[in-house]
Design a protein around this motif. Sequence first.
Motif, PDB file in Angstrom:
ATOM      1  N   ASN C  36      28.155  20.428 -32.487  1.00  0.00           N
ATOM      2  CA  ASN C  36      29.343  20.923 -31.838  1.00  0.00           C
ATOM      3  C   ASN C  36      30.331  19.792 -31.583  1.00  0.00           C
ATOM      4  O   ASN C  36      31.533  19.925 -31.729  1.00  0.00           O
ATOM      5  N   HIS C  37      29.766  18.659 -31.228  1.00  0.00           N
ATOM      6  CA  HIS C  37      30.539  17.486 -30.873  1.00  0.00           C
ATOM      7  C   HIS C  37      31.518  17.104 -31.976  1.00  0.00           C
ATOM      8  O   HIS C  37      32.672  16.820 -31.752  1.00  0.00           O
ATOM      9  N   SER C  38      31.030  17.165 -33.209  1.00  0.00           N
ATOM     10  CA  SER C  38      31.922  16.751 -34.281  1.00  0.00           C
ATOM     11  C   SER C  38      32.648  17.950 -34.896  1.00  0.00           C
ATOM     12  O   SER C  38      33.755  17.820 -35.383  1.00  0.00           O
ATOM     13  N   LYS C  40      33.430  21.282 -33.695  1.00  0.00           N
ATOM     14  CA  LYS C  40      34.188  22.366 -33.070  1.00  0.00           C
ATOM     15  C   LYS C  40      35.696  22.121 -33.172  1.00  0.00           C
ATOM     16  O   LYS C  40      36.231  21.190 -32.609  1.00  0.00           O
ATOM     17  N   ARG C  41      36.360  22.945 -33.906  1.00  0.00           N
ATOM     18  CA  ARG C  41      37.807  22.815 -34.038  1.00  0.00           C
ATOM     19  C   ARG C  41      38.417  24.196 -33.906  1.00  0.00           C
ATOM     20  O   ARG C  41      37.760  25.216 -34.094  1.00  0.00           O
ATOM     21  N   ALA C  42      39.668  24.213 -33.553  1.00  0.00           N
ATOM     22  CA  ALA C  42      40.373  25.472 -33.507  1.00  0.00           C
ATOM     23  C   ALA C  42      40.690  25.901 -34.943  1.00  0.00           C
ATOM     24  O   ALA C  42      40.471  25.159 -35.878  1.00  0.00           O
ATOM     25  N   GLY C  43      41.200  27.113 -35.114  1.00  0.00           N
ATOM     26  CA  GLY C  43      41.491  27.607 -36.454  1.00  0.00           C
ATOM     27  C   GLY C  43      42.634  26.862 -37.110  1.00  0.00           C
ATOM     28  O   GLY C  43      43.316  26.040 -36.492  1.00  0.00           O
ATOM     29  N   ALA C  44      42.844  27.165 -38.391  1.00  0.00           N
ATOM     30  CA  ALA C  44      43.873  26.466 -39.156  1.00  0.00           C
ATOM     31  C   ALA C  44      45.266  26.677 -38.557  1.00  0.00           C
ATOM     32  O   ALA C  44      46.137  25.825 -38.677  1.00  0.00           O
ATOM     33  N   ASP C  45      45.434  27.805 -37.896  1.00  0.00           N
ATOM     34  CA  ASP C  45      46.759  28.104 -37.361  1.00  0.00           C
ATOM     35  C   ASP C  45      47.128  27.164 -36.214  1.00  0.00           C
ATOM     36  O   ASP C  45      48.266  27.107 -35.787  1.00  0.00           O
ATOM     37  N   TYR C  46      46.144  26.441 -35.695  1.00  0.00           N
ATOM     38  CA  TYR C  46      46.427  25.549 -34.579  1.00  0.00           C
ATOM     39  C   TYR C  46      46.736  24.129 -35.042  1.00  0.00           C
ATOM     40  O   TYR C  46      46.837  23.230 -34.252  1.00  0.00           O
ATOM     41  N   ARG C  47      46.831  23.940 -36.337  1.00  0.00           N
ATOM     42  CA  ARG C  47      47.111  22.594 -36.839  1.00  0.00           C
ATOM     43  C   ARG C  47      48.412  22.582 -37.625  1.00  0.00           C
ATOM     44  O   ARG C  47      48.704  23.503 -38.375  1.00  0.00           O
ATOM     45  N   TYR C  48      49.156  21.530 -37.467  1.00  0.00           N
ATOM     46  CA  TYR C  48      50.427  21.409 -38.176  1.00  0.00           C
ATOM     47  C   TYR C  48      50.151  20.898 -39.581  1.00  0.00           C
ATOM     48  O   TYR C  48      49.506  19.863 -39.743  1.00  0.00           O
ATOM     49  N   ILE C  50      51.075  18.950 -41.729  1.00  0.00           N
ATOM     50  CA  ILE C  50      51.987  17.867 -42.072  1.00  0.00           C
ATOM     51  C   ILE C  50      51.618  17.196 -43.398  1.00  0.00           C
ATOM     52  O   ILE C  50      52.485  16.776 -44.157  1.00  0.00           O
TER      53      ILE C  50
END
Lengths: 186, 585, 342, 439
Positions: C36-38, C40-48, C50
């Motif tokens: 989980n530590h490495s 756990k990320r939010a979905g793609a929509d939460y990333r810009y 760039i």
Amino acid sequence: MSDQNVPLSRRQILRDGLWTASLTACGAAGAALAALSRRDSYVWQINPHKCIGCDRCATHCVLSESAVKCVHAYSMCGYCDLCTGYFDPDPKSLDTGAENQLCPTGAIRRRFIEEPYFEFTIDEKLCIGCAKCVVGCSAFGNGSLFLQIRHDRCLNCNECAIARVCPSQAFVRVPSRQPYLMKDQI
Amino acid sequence: MTDTNDQKYLLQQNPWYQASAGSAIVSGVFAGIVLTLLLIQTYHIRWTDPKQTDKLAALRKSYQSGPADEILAEEIRQKDTRQRRAQYARLQFVHRGSVLFVFWLAAFVGSLTWMRSFRQKLPHPVRQTDLSIRQIQFADRSRLAVAMALTLLGGGGLFVALRPGQPPTSGAAEQEFATGQAEDRPVFASWEQMKQNWPVFRGPEGSGVCPFEKIPTQWDGPSDQNIRWKTAVPLSGHNSPIVWDKRVFLTGASEKKQQIFCFDADNGSLLWNGDVPVSTDPQRKEMSILEETGYAASTAATNGAYVAAIFADGQVGCFDLTGKRQWVCSLGVPASAYGYAASLTVYEDRLIIQMDQDYEPGASKLIALDITSGKTLWQTERPVPNSWSSPTVVQLNGRAQILASGSPWVIGYDPADGKELWRVECLGGDVAPTQVVSQGKVFAVEPYTHLVAIDPAAPSEEGTPGRLLWAAEGSIPDISSPIVSEQLVWTLDTGGTLGCYDIRDGSKVYAQDLDAMFQASGSLVDQILYLQSTKGKMILLKAGSVFEKVAENELGEEIFASAAFAPGRIYLRGTHHLYCIETKL
Amino acid sequence: MKDRFGKINNGSAAVLLAIGAFAAGFTGYVLLDRANHSGKRAGADYRYPIEELAKIDPAKILYRQVGTAIETGMESAAAIEADWAGNFYVAGDRAVAVFSGDGSKRRDIPLVSEPTAIGVGEDGLIYAGLSDRIEVYSSDGQQVSAWAPIHTALLTAIAAGKTDVFAADALHKIVRRFDKQGNPLGLIGAKDPDRNIEGIVVPSPYFDLLIAPDGLLRVVNPGRHRIEAYTFDGYLEWHWGRPSVGLEGFSGCCNPIALAALPKGGYVTCEKGLVRVKVYDEEGNLVGVVAGPDQLGWQEPLRVCEKPEDCISRGLDAAVDGQGRIYVLDQSKNVVRIFEKK
Amino acid sequence: MKKSAAKTLIVLIILFWTGLAGGVRRLPPPQFETDYQIPTATEPPPRMSVWDPADVAVLFGALLLSSWLTLKKRSRRWIVGLMIFSLAYFGFWRKGCICPIGAVGNVSLSLFDPSYALPAAATAFFLLPLLAGLFFGRAFCGAVCPLGAIQDLVVLHPLMVPGWMETALRLGAWLYLALSVLYAATGSGLLICRYDPFIAFFRLSPNSLLWLLGLLFLAVGVFIGRPYCRFVCPYGLLLRQAGRLSRRHVTITPDECIHCRLCEDVCPFGAIDKPTAHWPAEIFARDRRRMIFLFVLLPVLVAVGGWIGYRVHPALAQGNPTVALARQVQEMESGRMTELTDPIKAFHTTGTSVGALYAQRDQVLQKFAVGGTLVGAFVALIAAGKLIAVSIHRVRTDYQANRAGCLSCGRCFAYCPRQRIADKPESAGNRGSEKESAV
């Protein structure tokens, strides 16, 4: 009885000695720690100049809804019509339609002030601290949007769960007298 | 025994017991339901929501890439609202649900406790058989259990410590391990074998003295006279060739690539080339690399089983002689004013790296890596600034020593553990020439200033080991290393002035301008000095106390590298090609 | 009823079981926690996205860099200008440094304060903008004149014509017109509904202008993502350019930040943020790319800085010489890159 | 109006100039024609530190009360009441932070990292329960610790853990304590807080994995009394030692033991010591020999432990962020890892050289080498001490609370007939009240 008394009292002396030693140690430790201590308590905060805008603040807080939220340094804002922290990278039109908004939770509000300026405010209840707008604003604009730990939510865990995973080690302890590191003030 | 059924009956009759049991069941069921719902919600928040947002993101992407589609926009808006509502509701539920769960759990535990109070049994002591046996048993079992726990912990620790792929202990550390079996190959060649080859910069002891016979004295590059072969080198570099048996190695690098090349000694064909990854450190882009230094100034080294190379960004790569990469390790981009240039050397199974750099104190080190694995065997801090001279492994006073020069010392180290054996303060400035050894004496150069002779076996005036014998001045080189025979020492500066000194007292024997520029270090072959000018002219001189030219040979290409020798052959690296020179019969 | 010892013995089996279950659970937890530590990320929509935006089709890149980047040797270089012959002038650090086309420095013209703009006339005179005033130097470094300071201004660009000198004032978002002696002749670009001028929007201190071969001024209006053509008298003739993160438009909140004219027609524009240097034709159609993020050594939008000022992203400036070589000044790295047509 | 405009302009100019002086290329905010006022972001304050002394005061009061309840009042009911209060206050109200158990980490960190300012409250929380322990036994564990309280309340069907097993399992707690200090001292994190099982409960955050850990502990705790306190809690180990030496301590009986053996099995934590039998002489002799052997073996055990600790230190150091980052960077450098991770990206933007990072890593590794050796040696020393302790035979004549193991929960009071007499001699035979007081 007298046979048993001798070892018992010896043990008693040993115990008394150890007890006094422990008490003295506690006292000494107390004094030493008091010298190290600060009356002021410390709280966690994000140094916005070290934040790289990953989305871990949104997912790793022990609270079900992160204590990290976006904050707007209005004095740094360009009040742009095309705000890259508000709009999708290539908006079809500059309006408040969900399809043009960058924020996945719609937490940024856009308000017209005067031609050509718009004000952008954060609706903190909706913000989850994913830093998407922070990246957008910093990449193209003045970088007036940034993440901060909101102390009305933060429980000030001894070991902050987000600090542990922050890739740029941007989490720092700051004195609770000045619990924010506002980008326009530091 | 007898009252169990009565007790049960009595309990069932007690309305308070009934109430406690009832409330326990109710609260337990509620707590279970809330917990299940919470788990489901958590599952959704963790798994379903990200997928939903990804779907929405895909929808948005298609909207953005296509023309303004009102219907799609409307769909996005609706999905967005729906999703946000769901998310909000879930959060709400989690907030309330957790409070509810704690409440019901407390109620459950409370009613169970209440229930239990009705069933409280009176303690029922039983006559004990033999207390002492039980106590002895307890002590024995405790002993056994503690011993087992200790063994378990220790064993676990050992398992973690000794498991393969063990993380680095310190220094260069974490390497790429070869998949092949390193065990059945020899790890290093003997000193005798080393002496029959040209395994490191300027030969086995780094002194540029060639022990081989039938070395050509006449050739001409442009007309192909006595050129056995000539092969283009894919990447440039100022490092010198090294030779092992039928293989010639050198390295080359550009801004994006760093490679080691292995050529067939007989026909010059490129047998293999091996990549050493470029450092991804941003400092690499900002390295100050002079054109005179380049990305591959350091000469590779081989110990007969492995060949290793280091580049200007501190990346070290090691290959076996067939070109299979063994390991790569990075020492960090060296802070060096003109770029890192020290060559590698080897001692048995260890690779010696002189990492002199200009960080804070403590940055300069002499490092020994296990050539089979790349693990750091030892590293010794050197209190010196950046230098460009190379370490050499020599036999002095009946033992192997590593010598390294750096302002202001020449230091001798023990190859076994990196401990310092002696040091003499005699240098200054940007030290680039490499120290050489003859007759148990060490000769080193402080650029532009003086040539010094050291007796490492004699004590200094302060009583520490290592004595400065003499210092000679005049026409002192800045780049190329001295050449020493049994009676004389020669130095050659960039401007072409050759100085010849008496080995005993440093008195000048002669000085002569050669009318050419020199950067590469010369060699001594069978009483003849081989000096290669930057323009590609090799000047051959009699190695005597009188200046006497033997021959001048053109290579037809600029030379910045020192020559390597093999019986009957010279390997010379021009700026673009590697040449093998051999007298044709 | 259980016998006392029996109870204890049964108990120890249960205890062992419980401890075993607990150990298993705890180990599972630690493993889960580490994963989980490495992960756990939010979905793609939460990333810009760039990095996707930074990608440029290599076929669209029409220029290549000549040699390596030329170090200006300055701590903060502000502006660049090139003359017809291929010399270039970099203003920064209380000086104007004059370089010849091969990158060797010819001279330093010392200034009394930090320059913010530079212009070079066809007569070879060097106009250095020092925030609120202009100083004029001859090409051999002698001061010709120092004009009266303007009360509060931030001059970010100077264009010297045959009779007039124009300066872009980013503070007041206006173009100032002077005669050759430094007498103010008027202001251009102020919001004026009567003349159908919407006004210039300058959210960040990048505001550039030039005198085009057709005799009109070209003024960058970064907040509106366009290039506007004005007559010397301040009439807005036409404008081109549109906001888009796509290659053909100007990205971000306020771009382009710099403008230069090619000798054979067409314009070079610079964008900050997603750093891009592009070439447009006279009508504002994209011709191609000079250099993109990859070529200009662009890093992540957010950097880790010990000092806040290290984190300030800075922009680019561009100049073109008579051969059409493009000189791009990178203000953050203080280097000049020269680009030539492939 | 004019004046205010001029004022704004001056402010703007100052803003601009100070901005430019610091190299900040930023324009002042737009000059609005309308009377728009530029807002400032809100800064909701954290909990005021004036409440810290209040927490300390509550802790102090609770410790005194708990001591009084266990030593004088001798009432399980009141103790349960205080437990519920502590659980509510320190647990659910103060969200389990700061707690004395976690303060072990803060104290270790402050001793080794001069830049870390130890809050005075943490010092007080660390020392007060220990002091109370030296005077009154483990009064803190009994009714003040929220972690203890939540576990104590779910002890419904306690099973007897054999004493030998408990002794062995506690070795793990010593290791945990040593590792926690090592991690805190090297600035690698506060392990105790990271793995605090009930913190997610107290914070009502079921999203956290820790919630499951808490449930696991509670479920096990139904059958094995207070598993965290007995087998894990590092602070409990310190309190055990304080309890051993304490001036006054919980006694099962208010006056004298009549050897009725009614209390024999009632402690769910196995903390009631039985009277000892007469040891046969040959056992005494055997165990004396054994003890001497163990004393001789002690340095060997410690050395082996230290060596293992030294060998394990690189693995332990992986928990340090610098070491973990250096490892990632190294894998990247050697070409083994190709995908850029966020930490590597972040590291590259700092402009720090890889060499400098490695140097930092080496420093941390050195600390871990020393620390790992000490941890190994320490755990071996503790184990050897335990082995020696079981070879020493003490003479006990009465049933008494084990001074180290007794958690001051007060369960045993009600089982002592002497207590009954002391309480209410007249209602000793009343069944109803017996039931209640046995809770």
